[in-house]
Scaffold this motif. Structure first.
Motif, PDB file in Angstrom:
ATOM      1  N   ALA A  90       0.925  -1.252  -0.261  1.00 30.40           N
ATOM      2  CA  ALA A  90       0.028  -0.095   0.090  1.00 30.40           C
ATOM      3  C   ALA A  90       0.704   1.178   0.025  1.00 30.40           C
ATOM      4  CB  ALA A  90      -0.966   0.020   1.370  1.00 30.40           C
ATOM      5  N   ALA A  91       1.861   1.234   0.818  1.00 28.86           N
ATOM      6  CA  ALA A  91       2.902   2.407   1.031  1.00 28.86           C
ATOM      7  C   ALA A  91       3.537   2.674  -0.488  1.00 28.86           C
ATOM      8  CB  ALA A  91       3.878   2.204   1.841  1.00 28.86           C
ATOM      9  N   ILE A  92       3.820   1.557  -1.264  1.00 30.60           N
ATOM     10  CA  ILE A  92       4.530   1.840  -2.478  1.00 30.60           C
ATOM     11  C   ILE A  92       3.648   2.311  -3.347  1.00 30.60           C
ATOM     12  CG2 ILE A  92       5.500   0.283  -4.272  1.00 30.60           C
ATOM     13  CD1 ILE A  92       6.493  -1.372  -2.359  1.00 30.60           C
ATOM     14  N   PHE A  93       2.518   1.793  -3.824  1.00 32.88           N
ATOM     15  CA  PHE A  93       1.413   2.192  -4.585  1.00 32.88           C
ATOM     16  C   PHE A  93       1.085   3.642  -4.329  1.00 32.88           C
ATOM     17  CE2 PHE A  93       1.372  -2.128  -6.038  1.00 32.88           C
ATOM     18  CZ  PHE A  93       0.813  -2.219  -7.340  1.00 32.88           C
ATOM     19  N   GLY A  94       0.861   4.102  -2.937  1.00 31.68           N
ATOM     20  CA  GLY A  94       0.320   5.311  -2.588  1.00 31.68           C
ATOM     21  C   GLY A  94       1.632   6.298  -2.586  1.00 31.68           C
ATOM     22  N   ALA A  95       2.672   5.952  -2.585  1.00 29.58           N
ATOM     23  CA  ALA A  95       3.782   7.024  -2.295  1.00 29.58           C
ATOM     24  C   ALA A  95       3.885   8.060  -3.516  1.00 29.58           C
ATOM     25  CB  ALA A  95       5.149   6.391  -2.292  1.00 29.58           C
ATOM     26  N   LYS A  96       3.654   7.639  -4.455  1.00 26.10           N
ATOM     27  CA  LYS A  96       3.830   8.933  -5.776  1.00 26.10           C
ATOM     28  C   LYS A  96       2.566   9.221  -6.285  1.00 26.10           C
ATOM     29  CE  LYS A  96       8.117   6.497  -7.192  1.00 26.10           C
ATOM     30  NZ  LYS A  96       8.847   5.791  -8.296  1.00 26.10           N
ATOM     31  N   GLN A  97       1.526   9.123  -5.490  1.00 21.50           N
ATOM     32  CA  GLN A  97       0.282   9.537  -6.153  1.00 21.50           C
ATOM     33  C   GLN A  97      -0.049  10.965  -5.586  1.00 21.50           C
ATOM     34  OE1 GLN A  97      -1.518   7.921  -8.190  1.00 21.50           O
ATOM     35  NE2 GLN A  97      -0.093   6.191  -8.013  1.00 21.50           N
ATOM     36  N   ARG A  98      -0.617  11.830  -6.487  1.00 21.34           N
ATOM     37  CA  ARG A  98      -0.821  13.233  -6.288  1.00 21.34           C
ATOM     38  C   ARG A  98      -2.154  13.432  -5.684  1.00 21.34           C
ATOM     39  NH1 ARG A  98       1.601  16.145 -11.925  1.00 21.34           N
ATOM     40  NH2 ARG A  98       3.770  15.362 -11.599  1.00 21.34           N
ATOM     41  N   HIS A  99      -2.911  12.554  -5.974  1.00 20.81           N
ATOM     42  CA  HIS A  99      -4.380  12.952  -5.425  1.00 20.81           C
ATOM     43  C   HIS A  99      -4.515  12.073  -4.248  1.00 20.81           C
ATOM     44  CE1 HIS A  99      -5.553  14.570  -9.415  1.00 20.81           C
ATOM     45  NE2 HIS A  99      -4.869  13.415  -9.810  1.00 20.81           N
ATOM     46  N   VAL A 100      -4.363  12.922  -2.981  1.00 17.88           N
ATOM     47  CA  VAL A 100      -4.350  12.157  -1.755  1.00 17.88           C
ATOM     48  C   VAL A 100      -5.765  12.955  -1.022  1.00 17.88           C
ATOM     49  CG1 VAL A 100      -1.942  11.839  -1.768  1.00 17.88           C
ATOM     50  CG2 VAL A 100      -2.929  14.037  -0.851  1.00 17.88           C
ATOM     51  N   PHE A 101      -6.076  12.215   0.017  1.00 17.74           N
ATOM     52  CA  PHE A 101      -7.020  12.764   1.113  1.00 17.74           C
ATOM     53  C   PHE A 101      -6.486  12.522   2.440  1.00 17.74           C
ATOM     54  CE2 PHE A 101      -7.938   8.324   0.080  1.00 17.74           C
ATOM     55  CZ  PHE A 101      -8.415   7.806   1.553  1.00 17.74           C
ATOM     56  N   ILE A 102      -7.153  12.964   3.351  1.00 19.53           N
ATOM     57  CA  ILE A 102      -6.822  13.008   4.975  1.00 19.53           C
ATOM     58  C   ILE A 102      -8.024  12.498   5.701  1.00 19.53           C
ATOM     59  CG2 ILE A 102      -5.605  14.176   6.805  1.00 19.53           C
ATOM     60  CD1 ILE A 102      -4.585  16.230   4.945  1.00 19.53           C
ATOM     61  N   PRO A 103      -7.935  11.157   5.779  1.00 17.49           N
ATOM     62  CA  PRO A 103      -9.065  10.633   6.467  1.00 17.49           C
ATOM     63  C   PRO A 103      -9.164  10.855   8.119  1.00 17.49           C
ATOM     64  CG  PRO A 103      -7.631   8.847   5.767  1.00 17.49           C
ATOM     65  CD  PRO A 103      -7.131  10.132   5.258  1.00 17.49           C
ATOM     66  N   TRP A 104      -7.757  11.162   8.509  1.00 14.07           N
ATOM     67  CA  TRP A 104      -7.700  11.684  10.130  1.00 14.07           C
ATOM     68  C   TRP A 104      -6.418  12.429   9.999  1.00 14.07           C
ATOM     69  CZ3 TRP A 104      -5.283   8.790  14.663  1.00 14.07           C
ATOM     70  CH2 TRP A 104      -5.681   9.494  15.780  1.00 14.07           C
ATOM     71  N   ILE A 105      -5.341  12.149   9.894  1.00 11.86           N
ATOM     72  CA  ILE A 105      -4.103  12.824  10.172  1.00 11.86           C
ATOM     73  C   ILE A 105      -3.193  12.698   9.057  1.00 11.86           C
ATOM     74  CG2 ILE A 105      -2.116  13.667  11.582  1.00 11.86           C
ATOM     75  CD1 ILE A 105      -3.691  13.090  13.946  1.00 11.86           C
ATOM     76  N   ASP A 106      -2.804  11.392   8.752  1.00  4.96           N
ATOM     77  CA  ASP A 106      -2.068  11.190   7.899  1.00  4.96           C
ATOM     78  C   ASP A 106      -2.433  11.434   6.490  1.00  4.96           C
ATOM     79  OD1 ASP A 106       0.178  10.881   9.562  1.00  4.96           O
ATOM     80  OD2 ASP A 106       0.318   8.670   9.425  1.00  4.96           O
ATOM     81  N   LYS A 107      -1.649  11.533   5.496  1.00  6.83           N
ATOM     82  CA  LYS A 107      -2.191  11.462   3.927  1.00  6.83           C
ATOM     83  C   LYS A 107      -2.386  10.075   3.406  1.00  6.83           C
ATOM     84  CE  LYS A 107      -0.434  16.093   2.843  1.00  6.83           C
ATOM     85  NZ  LYS A 107       0.138  16.816   2.030  1.00  6.83           N
ATOM     86  N   LYS A 108      -3.252   9.917   2.876  1.00  9.63           N
ATOM     87  CA  LYS A 108      -3.563   8.541   2.243  1.00  9.63           C
ATOM     88  C   LYS A 108      -4.192   8.855   0.370  1.00  9.63           C
ATOM     89  CE  LYS A 108      -3.099   6.765   6.079  1.00  9.63           C
ATOM     90  NZ  LYS A 108      -1.994   5.580   6.477  1.00  9.63           N
ATOM     91  N   SER A 109      -4.101   7.711  -0.144  1.00 13.69           N
ATOM     92  CA  SER A 109      -4.267   7.982  -1.558  1.00 13.69           C
ATOM     93  C   SER A 109      -5.409   6.687  -1.766  1.00 13.69           C
ATOM     94  CB  SER A 109      -3.386   7.610  -2.398  1.00 13.69           C
ATOM     95  OG  SER A 109      -2.588   6.379  -2.428  1.00 13.69           O
ATOM     96  N   MET A 110      -6.400   6.924  -2.564  1.00 11.51           N
ATOM     97  CA  MET A 110      -7.108   5.594  -3.106  1.00 11.51           C
ATOM     98  C   MET A 110      -6.538   4.528  -3.679  1.00 11.51           C
ATOM     99  SD  MET A 110     -10.366   6.544  -2.387  1.00 11.51           S
ATOM    100  CE  MET A 110     -11.095   5.146  -3.127  1.00 11.51           C
ATOM    101  N   GLN A 111      -5.299   4.921  -4.505  1.00 13.87           N
ATOM    102  CA  GLN A 111      -4.612   3.587  -5.036  1.00 13.87           C
ATOM    103  C   GLN A 111      -3.736   3.002  -4.003  1.00 13.87           C
ATOM    104  OE1 GLN A 111      -4.489   6.952  -6.130  1.00 13.87           O
ATOM    105  NE2 GLN A 111      -4.931   6.975  -8.096  1.00 13.87           N
ATOM    106  N   GLY A 112      -3.371   3.636  -3.084  1.00 16.29           N
ATOM    107  CA  GLY A 112      -2.846   2.846  -2.007  1.00 16.29           C
ATOM    108  C   GLY A 112      -3.623   1.997  -0.995  1.00 16.29           C
TER     109      GLY A 112
END
Length: 440
Positions: A90-112
């Motif tokens: 999940a970290a590998i797939f989500g690391a280079k994504q530009r479209h992120v969201f913040i469900p709580w504090i850390d940034k996440k991505s749909m791809q991750g």
């Protein structure tokens, strides 16, 4: 390092007959890694793009699983495998994504998140079959049930990863994965799987609606879902009903008072629902008859406190600090009114009534009502004498938060370690113990 250590841990239930070795090693690494992190020695061990306590959470999760559930090796191995493999993917797939969201504090991505779910799904699907053959399990799982198990567990693991903070996924992912996996299989063997899946779908609808109506933040909705499936897994509709009543009634009262919902995040959900969830976990795996009493006492205390606060808002007289005649403004921690006190008693009474009706236990109303009422008073006393109070450096007002006006505030009284969320957690713990003692 994460993958290598994780794979070694996965082999431990196969190599060792007892859990002493793993308990000793995980305890040792918790101490060592905590020292290294605090002393800032060997910084490369904790070098990440953000501050993380993952090197402490990882052995802590291993300690918990090996201490309490060593006798469930398949579930143990799969839970560690999901953390070991799916989380880095999940970290590998989500690391280079530009479209992120913040469900709580850390940034996440749909791809991750999608990668996390897919990897977890495959690990559970294939791992269950392989490990069942390795351990010579006589328990046959039909393919549709196995697919459902993989989806159910992968969803829980993905949601646990979404609300992680500073490496907390190293703790939450294996624990949530293990419990979700076990809950699904337990309900399958008991013939209640349909009810569990129905509640899962229903709770997704409920918490999505609550998020849309701004009663819960995204992290609060995710936390509510995860706690809900654990509590439902303990005892079905009977166990979940008091919690649903608390959540719905609190939201309604809050909306009436403020005309606008206040978003509760995952910390606030855990503050009120954390100890009841612990009671549910105890009941699932060890089945103590007192877990239900503790659970109802905790929910009663949370309900009584919330009802007292929300109903007390409508009092025509100003609140006074508990054990004092000093008048304070509405919403001040430790302030009580006669109307709010009646609201507390009635809230605890309703939980006792629900408990007695749904569980068929006689003479349950009085202990649960008293526990709720005393818990709300205990909450007020903590709020008055122990909860941290701060003064804003900019606007000079007294607040309960550590920061205000985009600056850190000055502690003027109480403990900096006791905030409103900690007070709420201690309130539920106090209510649970009180109900237990009165019941005995």
């Amino acid at each position: 390092v994460h993958v290598f250590i994780g794979l070694i841990i996965c082999f431990c239930p196969i190599l060792f007959k007892v859990n002493y070795q793993l308990i000793t090693l995980s305890s040792l690494f918790i101490v060592i890694n905590t020292y290294l992190l605090l002393s800032e020695k060997f910084k490369s061990m904790n070098a990440t793009s953000r501050k993380s306590y993952g090197t402490i959470y990882f052995p802590l999760s291993v300690l918990i699983l090996s201490f309490f559930w060593w006798d469930k090796p398949i579930s143990f191995i799969l839970a560690i495998l999901v953390l070991t493999l799916a989380d880095p993917i999940a970290a590998i797939f989500g690391a280079k994504q530009r479209h992120v969201f913040i469900p709580w504090i850390d940034k996440k991505s749909m791809q991750g998140s999608l990668a996390m779910f897919s990897a977890s799904f495959l690990i559970i699907l294939l791992g269950t079959d392989i490990l069942s053959q390795l351990y010579g399990s006589n328990f046959f799982i039909p393919l549709p049930i196995l697919f459902g198990l993989a989806i159910f567990t992968a969803l829980s693991a993905t949601l646990a990863e979404l609300v992680s903070f500073r490496g907390s996924d190293n703790l939450s992912i294996p624990i949530i994965t293990f419990i979700s996996y076990e809950i699904y299989l337990i309900n399958y063997t008991h013939g209640t799987l349909t009810d569990l899946l129905l509640w899962s779908i229903l709770s997704i609808i409920i918490f999505t609606f609550a998020n849309k109506k701004h009663s819960l933040s995204l992290s609060g909705a995710i936390g509510g879902y995860l706690l809900g499936i654990i509590i439902f897994g303990a005892g079905g509709w009977n166990w979940i009903t008091p919690l649903v009543f608390f959540f719905i009634s609190s939201s309604i009262l809050s909306n009436i008072k403020r005309k606008k919902s206040s978003k509760r995040n995952i910390v606030q959900i855990l503050a009120n629902g954390g100890f009841p969830t612990i009671c549910a976990i105890e009941y699932i795996f060890w089945g103590s008859p007192y877990s239900l009493i503790l659970y109802l006492g905790a929910i009663s205390s949370a309900t009584a406190d919330t009802w007292g606060t929300e109903i007390g808002y409508f009092s025509k007289s100003s609140p006074r600090l508990i054990l004092s005649k000093k008048k304070v403004s509405r919403g001040t921690s430790g302030g009580i009114t006669y109307l709010g006190t009646l609201g507390s008693i009635f809230g605890g009474f309703i939980i006792g009534l629900i408990g007695q009706k749904f569980f068929g236990i006689d003479n349950l109303i009085i202990p649960i009502t008293i526990a709720g009422f005393l818990g709300s008073l205990f909450d007020s006393m903590l709020g008055n004498y122990i909860q941290g109070k701060y003064k804003c450096k900019e606007c000079n007002i007294t607040i309960e938060e550590r920061s205000h006006c985009n600056n850190s505030a000055i502690l003027i009284s109480g403990s900096k370690f006791i905030d409103n969320d900690m007070v709420n957690f201690l309130n539920t713990l106090f209510g649970a113990i009180t109900a237990y003692l009165i019941w005995l």
